[in-house]
Design an enzyme around this catalytic site. Structure first.
Site, PDB file in Angstrom:
ATOM      1  N   GLU A 143       0.850  -1.204   0.000  1.00 12.77           N
ATOM      2  CA  GLU A 143       0.000   0.000   0.000  1.00 12.77           C
ATOM      3  C   GLU A 143       0.883   1.251   0.000  1.00 12.77           C
ATOM      4  OE1 GLU A 143      -3.722   0.277   0.464  1.00 12.77           O
ATOM      5  OE2 GLU A 143      -3.170   2.302  -0.162  1.00 12.77           O
TER       6      GLU A 143
ATOM      7  N   HIS B 161       0.495  -9.393  -2.572  1.00 14.47           N
ATOM      8  CA  HIS B 161      -0.875  -9.008  -2.815  1.00 14.47           C
ATOM      9  C   HIS B 161      -1.191  -9.313  -4.268  1.00 14.47           C
ATOM     10  CE1 HIS B 161      -4.022  -5.700  -2.794  1.00 14.47           C
ATOM     11  NE2 HIS B 161      -4.235  -6.307  -1.647  1.00 14.47           N
TER      12      HIS B 161
ATOM     13  N   HIS C 148      -8.354  -3.620   6.847  1.00 14.49           N
ATOM     14  CA  HIS C 148      -7.511  -2.681   6.089  1.00 14.49           C
ATOM     15  C   HIS C 148      -8.321  -1.406   5.934  1.00 14.49           C
ATOM     16  CE1 HIS C 148      -4.734  -1.613   2.673  1.00 14.49           C
ATOM     17  NE2 HIS C 148      -5.807  -0.935   2.278  1.00 14.49           N
TER      18      HIS C 148
ATOM     19  N   HIS D  83      -8.624   2.831   5.083  1.00 15.00           N
ATOM     20  CA  HIS D  83      -8.070   4.099   4.579  1.00 15.00           C
ATOM     21  C   HIS D  83      -8.494   5.251   5.469  1.00 15.00           C
ATOM     22  CE1 HIS D  83      -5.898   3.156   0.828  1.00 15.00           C
ATOM     23  NE2 HIS D  83      -6.471   1.982   1.064  1.00 15.00           N
TER      24      HIS D  83
ATOM     25  N   HIS E  98       0.030  22.872  33.146  1.00 16.77           N
ATOM     26  CA  HIS E  98       0.424  21.538  32.688  1.00 16.77           C
ATOM     27  C   HIS E  98       1.839  21.213  33.148  1.00 16.77           C
ATOM     28  CE1 HIS E  98      -2.710  20.557  29.503  1.00 16.77           C
ATOM     29  NE2 HIS E  98      -3.118  21.666  30.082  1.00 16.77           N
TER      30      HIS E  98
HETATM   31  C1  HCA Z   1      -6.537  -0.914  -3.414  1.00  9.91           C
HETATM   32  C2  HCA Z   1      -6.649  -2.260  -2.747  1.00  9.91           C
HETATM   33  C3  HCA Z   1      -6.649  -2.274  -1.269  1.00  9.91           C
HETATM   34  C4  HCA Z   1      -6.668  -3.745  -0.875  1.00  9.91           C
HETATM   35  C5  HCA Z   1      -6.893  -4.044   0.545  1.00  9.91           C
HETATM   36  C6  HCA Z   1      -6.833  -5.498   0.866  1.00  9.91           C
HETATM   37  C7  HCA Z   1      -7.904  -1.556  -0.691  1.00  9.91           C
HETATM   38  O1  HCA Z   1      -7.559  -0.311  -3.649  1.00  9.91           O
HETATM   39  O2  HCA Z   1      -5.414  -0.482  -3.690  1.00  9.91           O
HETATM   40  O3  HCA Z   1      -6.178  -6.256   0.186  1.00  9.91           O
HETATM   41  O4  HCA Z   1      -7.459  -5.879   1.883  1.00  9.91           O
HETATM   42  O5  HCA Z   1      -7.759  -0.551  -0.034  1.00  9.91           O
HETATM   43  O6  HCA Z   1      -8.988  -2.049  -0.976  1.00  9.91           O
HETATM   44  O7  HCA Z   1      -5.513  -1.617  -0.740  1.00  9.91           O
HETATM   45 CU    CU Z   2      -5.802   0.061   0.448  1.00  9.26          CU
END
Ligand code: HCA
Ligand code: CU
Length: 397
Positions: free
Chosen positions: A15, A74, A195, A197, A291
């Protein structure tokens, strides 16, 4: 909750390579992998060998390092991809396929039934290859829940080792992640990976909620680097779990965090953010007089993370209008200056007046302290007094 027994899958080399500034040479990848291994992450995920000829060579090189951490690569859910993946010598293959209507329509064009059929073929093959098999659904949070469970249950029955929930667009909230993983925990026997973001700043909270709901594995990257603004940062996840109980992260070599963050920041040409978890430059700096006084008496008053556990120091900022005399006293003692409380209070007042113009550096405060120390004469003190601009003389901006 599976906090007692969770694993980190660090994806800086997969990633993280999707971060806009990332370009790692083989040597740099080896260095990152070695550092991550020394830190103690359980898994290191690598870019698919199908990405480019060099990616394939690098994947083989890192899989062949003999690290303690397991190596994963991956891949898309396709036979031609997983065959190359297995051939690189990694310990496990992370298969992913999109299940949201966006991805089904605009990416691979498969229906849920077709996804399951392809998964079957790929998983059957992988399970004969002596590798860990993980199957995840890209964009899980925008997929139909029933579709998701249908896919997860099918791959679970085939015997995958891990199923993955991917919040690909960073849309999930901790409560949604908790509910989804909780339900999944009841439906599958495989381990569960999360996973997430960070588009809306929830990546750490979401990963933590996943663990609370029974997830066993969390994906991270150093500094959170990844596609767009990235994923759950390794240091942030560690801070979150440490705050629950230090012992839960004692399996990791915490003092390496700063080095990891610095090394990757340098490689991708960014600064460590000032407000970064643990390694941000102000993460252990206390400023306000109230503090500082309490922290000097007992750091836990305002600190849930002990800097010394991460090989770091705490700082008391003593050159501002908020500075109190206790902090000045502490600094005088550090410098071995024998000043009376009355003098310390006088210096603190001077610091405040001067800092109303502009914050003082530590050196400047030290200079004030030394001027006030008994060896110095009244002349020097008077000179400082002259430098202080009285409020009525201040320029109005
Ligand atoms: C991407 C794929 C991934 C894969 C995550 C995973 C995501 O879009 O680049 O393998 O669980 O965020 O879905 O990074
Ligand atoms: Cu991802």
């Amino acid at each position: 909750m599976s906090l007692e027994k969770f694993s980190i899958i660090d994806s800086t080399l997969r990633e993280g390579e999707q971060f806009v500034n990332a370009f790692f040479t083989t040597e740099q990848k080896v260095r990152i992998a070695t550092l991550l291994d020394a830190f103690g992450v359980e898994y290191i995920e690598l870019t698919t060998p199908r990405a480019s000829p060099q990616s394939e060579k690098d994947c083989r090189a890192i899989a062949g390092l003999g690290l303690r951490a397991k190596t994963l690569t991956h891949t898309r859910c396709a036979m031609e991809d997983v065959k190359v993946a297995v051939d690189t010598g990694v310990d496990g293959v992370d298969v992913v396929i999109g299940t949201s209507s966006y991805l089904r329509k605009f990416s691979h064009g498969k229906s849920i039934v077709q996804i399951i059929e392809t998964a079957q073929e790929v998983i059957q093959y992988l399970l004969t290859q002596n590798v860990e098999v993980r199957f995840s659904t890209e964009d899980s949070l925008r997929s139909e829940t029933e579709d998701l469970y249908q896919v997860y249950e099918a791959v679970d029955q085939m015997g995958v080792h891990r199923v993955g929930v991917a919040d690909t667009v960073g849309i999930g909230t901790p409560r949604q992640i908790y509910d989804l993983v909780k339900e999944l925990r009841a439906r599958v026997k495989a381990d569960i990976e999360f996973h997430g973001h960070n588009d809306t700043g929830c990546a750490i909270a979401n990963a933590f909620a996943a663990l609370e709901a029974g997830a066993t594995h969390v994906d991270t990257s150093i500094l959170g680097i990844g596609e767009r603004n990235g994923i759950t940062p390794l240091g942030g996840l560690v801070a979150r779990i440490y705050a629950v109980d230090h012992a839960l992260v004692s399996k990791y070599h915490l003092p390496l965090l700063l080095h990891l963050d610095q090394a990757v920041a340098h490689l991708v040409n960014v600064d460590i953010p000032f407000n970064n978890y643990i390694t941000g430059f102000s993460a252990f700096t206390h400023k306000a007089g109230i503090h500082a006084k309490a922290v000097l008496n007992n750091p836990e008053t305002y600190e849930i993370l002990r800097p010394e556990d991460f090989g770091l120091n705490r700082y008391i900022h003593i050159g501002s209008r908020l500075t109190g005399w206790n902090a000045i006293r502490y600094r005088a003692d550090q410098l071995g200056l024998k000043l009376k409380d009355r003098q310390i209070k006088e210096i603190a007042e001077k610091v405040k007046v001067m800092a109303d113009q502009q914050q003082l550096t530590l050196d400047e405060v030290d200079r004030l302290l030394s001027i006030y120390s008994p060896e110095n004469d009244e002349q020097a003190v008077a000179e400082v007094d002259e430098r202080i601009v009285e409020p009525e003389e201040q320029e109005v901006l």
